[in-house]
Design an enzyme around this catalytic site. Sequence first.
Site, mmCIF file in Angstrom:
data_model
loop_
_atom_site.group_PDB
_atom_site.id
_atom_site.type_symbol
_atom_site.label_atom_id
_atom_site.label_comp_id
_atom_site.label_asym_id
_atom_site.label_seq_id
_atom_site.Cartn_x
_atom_site.Cartn_y
_atom_site.Cartn_z
ATOM 1 N N ILE A 158 0.988 -1.611 0.052
ATOM 2 C CA ILE A 158 0.282 -0.425 -0.011
ATOM 3 C C ILE A 158 0.735 1.288 0.313
ATOM 4 C CG2 ILE A 158 -2.032 1.257 1.826
ATOM 5 C CD1 ILE A 158 -3.057 -0.961 0.049
ATOM 6 N N LYS A 159 0.244 2.139 -0.694
ATOM 7 C CA LYS A 159 0.802 2.981 -0.997
ATOM 8 C C LYS A 159 0.145 4.450 -0.676
ATOM 9 C CE LYS A 159 3.145 6.813 -3.474
ATOM 10 N NZ LYS A 159 3.257 7.732 -5.105
ATOM 11 N N GLN A 160 0.801 5.933 0.599
ATOM 12 C CA GLN A 160 -0.376 6.584 1.005
ATOM 13 C C GLN A 160 0.511 7.356 1.473
ATOM 14 O OE1 GLN A 160 -2.422 8.052 1.515
ATOM 15 N NE2 GLN A 160 -3.667 6.296 1.993
#
Length: 350
Positions: free
Chosen positions: A236-238
């Site tokens: 996940i990129k956040q």
Amino acid sequence: MASITENLSAETAPLLAHECSTIPKEQLHAPGPDFMDRCFLPSSRPPQVLRSLGQLYNHGRLSGTGYLSILPVDQGIEHTAGASFGPNPLYFDPENIIKLAVEGGCNAVATTFGTFGTVARRYAHKIPFLVKINHNELLTYPNKYDQILFGSVEEAWNLGATAVGATVYFGSEESGRQLQEVAHAFERAHELGMATVLWCYTRNNAFKTQDKDFHVSADLTGQANHLGVTIGADIIKQKLPENNGGFSTLKFGKTHPAMYDKLATDHPIDLTRYQVANCYMGRIGLINSGGESLGAGDRDAAIRTAIINKRAGGQGLISGRKAFQRPFAEGVDLLHVIQDVYLDKAITLA
């Protein structure tokens, strides 16, 4: 290697002393050399996907640590090419993007079908490819918050991709369609043996008030992360959280007092740990974005972001503009500085 903790800025140094009193570190599936065996081996991922994930986790300067350093350069579409590459026109030539990732010791390079299509045969064996399959193009006027597919998963596979990446703009009018498209694409990517990375961004004009921008609130971004891991994202990129209380202030969604009283404080490490918790307590790795380049303060900002991510239980940074919007050698050095945070054993979970 000298400890990165030496000569930290006055803003960053106190982060090393923080003790998290919200979600205990013992409850996390922390990054480490055995992360693949602990978290992916029991999963439903096919052996080919495990091999691709192994390529990501075992490449570059962070190889074998359980941490990731990825260079993302899709801003030529997302932010216009002139705005992205104006500070350093070298990167109008896509080969230099790949060269920067290789020299920078990254685990992977994330960029577009066009970039990989021009140089795939020269670099496919030198660094894992992460092909970004959808984008928000900026020639529609007025601009709208939509991510559209620029190619197929099969095309990414033919380019030699180790992984595919996509964005869902959670909260936007088009988010339902994007969610279905990406879920289908990720299923197909896993069938072909590729890993999957989701940019879990929130987009809605109502999320920004006069006082705060809740696009970066821990509760909204945390829920976006939770939806992302649910549709099969392996990473996940956040964005790094900057505040909290988006749901309660905007008065939508479902909340519980514990979300704000027990599971988070206003400390950046605690806010980021809530993001990690929403990634199945770290079973799916959280990488935070490096943010825009602001010039002279980029080095300190990158170190600060990396320390927050690492001490919260995250798995690394995906930092682009701070690296490619400066001279090549300086970009390589900045990527190394970020990686040094994850290599420094003195920086531990909070």
